[in-house]
Design a protein around this motif. Structure first.
Motif, short mmCIF file in Angstrom:
data_model
loop_
_atom_site.label_atom_id
_atom_site.label_comp_id
_atom_site.label_asym_id
_atom_site.label_seq_id
_atom_site.Cartn_x
_atom_site.Cartn_y
_atom_site.Cartn_z
N ALA A 141 0.83 -1.24 -0.11
CA ALA A 141 -0.05 -0.03 -0.03
C ALA A 141 0.97 1.25 -0.06
CB ALA A 141 -1.03 0.02 1.16
N TYR A 142 1.86 1.30 0.97
CA TYR A 142 2.84 2.35 0.83
C TYR A 142 3.54 2.46 -0.55
CZ TYR A 142 6.88 5.37 1.95
OH TYR A 142 7.88 6.40 1.91
N SER A 143 3.74 1.54 -1.20
CA SER A 143 4.60 1.70 -2.48
C SER A 143 3.58 2.26 -3.56
CB SER A 143 5.00 0.32 -3.12
OG SER A 143 6.04 -0.18 -2.09
N ASN A 144 2.33 1.65 -3.48
CA ASN A 144 1.22 2.31 -4.46
C ASN A 144 0.92 3.79 -4.27
OD1 ASN A 144 1.20 -0.31 -5.60
ND2 ASN A 144 -0.84 -0.97 -4.22
N TYR A 145 0.94 4.29 -2.81
CA TYR A 145 0.67 5.58 -2.73
C TYR A 145 1.63 6.49 -3.01
CZ TYR A 145 -0.18 9.74 -0.17
OH TYR A 145 -0.54 11.04 0.43
N LEU A 146 2.97 5.91 -2.85
CA LEU A 146 4.10 6.70 -3.23
C LEU A 146 4.21 6.97 -4.86
CD1 LEU A 146 6.78 7.91 -2.51
CD2 LEU A 146 7.69 5.75 -2.92
N GLN A 147 3.77 6.02 -5.46
CA GLN A 147 3.81 6.09 -6.93
C GLN A 147 2.69 6.97 -7.29
OE1 GLN A 147 3.59 2.19 -9.04
NE2 GLN A 147 3.55 3.22 -10.96
N ALA A 148 1.52 6.75 -6.82
CA ALA A 148 0.31 7.58 -7.05
C ALA A 148 0.52 8.99 -6.69
CB ALA A 148 -1.11 7.11 -6.59
N TYR A 149 1.02 9.14 -5.68
CA TYR A 149 1.40 10.79 -5.38
C TYR A 149 2.41 11.40 -5.93
CZ TYR A 149 2.89 14.52 -2.00
OH TYR A 149 2.75 15.83 -1.61
N ASP A 150 3.36 10.74 -6.46
CA ASP A 150 4.48 11.43 -7.32
C ASP A 150 3.90 11.51 -8.44
OD1 ASP A 150 6.28 11.23 -5.28
OD2 ASP A 150 7.35 9.16 -6.09
N PHE A 151 3.15 10.74 -9.27
CA PHE A 151 2.59 10.82 -10.52
C PHE A 151 1.74 12.15 -10.64
CE2 PHE A 151 -0.77 9.86 -13.96
CZ PHE A 151 0.18 10.16 -14.94
N TYR A 152 0.74 12.24 -9.46
CA TYR A 152 -0.33 13.51 -9.69
C TYR A 152 0.63 14.57 -9.25
CZ TYR A 152 -3.76 16.37 -7.85
OH TYR A 152 -4.71 17.58 -7.78
#
Length: 430
Positions: free
Chosen positions: A349-360
């Protein structure tokens, strides 16, 4: 006070919706969550399991009822049988059944080895498990609610994008229709605009269907009148930068707060209490007895006392003790497995959030994307002034819609991944 105000709003809207049709209610995500906590029927029903566990504790504290038995009643005693009765010594029960033979026995079971206390302790663990089960349901429904809110916010925003495009196309079509009637513009130009409008209207219709489904799910979670229409006010709160979060701390928080881990640990404690209770069953309980017999033996009125208990020779509860011990050991392994699974869920979940946050953050800081709305107006004016071709304008309209959808989708995914991270650690991230 806020809670009662929200309740009053929904009470009034319910009556208005029933008599006048749909009513629109604008709510913030926090207001929606407050209503959910008060009115969700599944939560209300699940909470009753805690009261049921309290009832089980009360029942475990109760003593067994005493046992009263009446027997040996002789309804046909003869005068000869009653010869020699002394009138000087009245019967123990007075004139009641004076000339009848009968016996009465009163017995009371007394549990030994603190069995009752151990059973109560076991039921108390059951209550704690019921509390964690309620928290698990609450955690799951709250996550579902927040995801639904994010989906609705995204769909409402995307519909606004489509509506903006429709408004510009309406203006252009109206202008081009006049030009076509005057013979200044080829009819094919108007058809291209109308075709683009139809495409947008079709996209808008499909999006509205998705929005209706999400609103249905939301209103079910809130347990409100289906005739009430909900419009969610956009949450402008900035999400936490994942770089400021410590993955080690998140893992520790998950182990401390996840209800499924707590439940696994409580399950182990429950089987430990169960093992203690089953061991106490090796010691036999005692039954205290007091009996009265009239005309049943040598004495006319006989009062006796006694005690009875099982002899623990053949059955010392060996099988139940072994089963309780195996359940306890099995629960320890399941507890470790649950902790292991949760740790992997947190990392994912942390990795997914990190990726989604950086892309946004990447696309939201793009200057071209932030200027799309002003560019749409400029392109529309340039088309009317013949500064851009119809093909260029239609291409830009497709690009505008696609890029707007990309930004909104990225924002939605970032918010959903943040809620998923909070869900996996079992508490709010602050």
């Amino acid at each position: 006070m806020k809670k009662y105000l929200l309740f009053l709003i929904f009470t009034l809207l319910y009556s208005n919706a029933s008599s006048q049709g749909k009513e629109t209610l604008k709510l913030t995500p926090n207001q929606i969550e407050s209503i959910f906590l008060e009115q969700n029927l599944q939560l209300i029903a699940e909470k009753m399991n805690i009261s049921l566990a309290d009832a089980e504790i009360t029942q475990a504290r109760l003593w067994d009822n005493p046992n009263l038995s009446v027997g040996g009643v002789n309804l046909w005693s003869t005068n000869k049988q009653r010869e020699g009765e002394s009138e000087l010594i009245p019967p123990l029960f007075g004139s009641f059944a004076k000339n009848t033979q009968f016996s009465i026995e009163l017995s009371q079971l007394v549990q030994t080895a603190n069995k009752k206390g151990k059973l109560v302790a076991q039921e108390k663990i059951s209550k704690e498990i019921a509390i964690q089960e309620f928290e698990t349901v609450l955690r799951g429904l709250r996550s579902e609610l927040r995801k639904s809110i994010n989906e609705i916010t995204y769909l409402q925003s995307y519909l606004n994008v489509l509506k903006t495009q429709q408004n510009y196309l309406f203006q252009l079509i109206e202008s081009y229709r006049k030009q076509v009637s005057q013979g200044n513009i080829a009819k094919s130009e108007l058809l291209r605009l109308q075709s683009s409008l139809l495409e947008i209207e079709n996209d808008s219709s499909e999006t509205s269907v998705e929005l209706n489904e999400q609103l249905k799910n939301l209103k079910i979670l809130l347990s409100i009148n289906p005739l009430i229409n909900i419009e969610i006010e956009k949450d402008i709160t900035n999400k936490i930068n994942p770089a400021s979060l410590s993955l080690t701390q998140l893992l520790q928080q998950a182990e401390e707060n996840r209800t499924d881990i707590k439940k696994s640990k409580l399950q182990t404690k429950y089987f430990e209490k169960s093992l203690s209770y089953e061991k106490s069953q090796r010691i036999p309980d005692i039954t205290l007895i007091i009996s009265y017999d009239r005309f049943g033996g040598v004495w006319k009125d006989f009062v006796g006392f006694g005690v009875s208990f099982d002899l623990p020779i053949l059955n010392r509860n060996q099988g139940a003790i072994k089963a309780a011990r195996l359940n306890r050991d099995q629960s320890l392994y399941m507890e470790k497995q649950q902790i292991n699974q949760v740790q992997h869920e947190v990392v994912e979940a942390y990795s997914n959030y990190l990726q989604a946050y950086d892309f946004y953050q990447k696309i939201s800081n793009n200057e071209l994307l932030t200027e799309l709305d002003s560019m749409l107006e400029i392109y529309t004016k340039n088309l009317l002034n013949k500064n851009v071709s119809m093909i260029e304008y239609i291409d830009f309209m497709d690009t505008y819609r696609s890029n707007k959808q990309t930004v909104l989708t990225a924002q939605k995914k970032m918010q959903i991944q943040f809620e998923e991270l909070q869900y996996t650690i079992g508490t709010e991230i602050k």
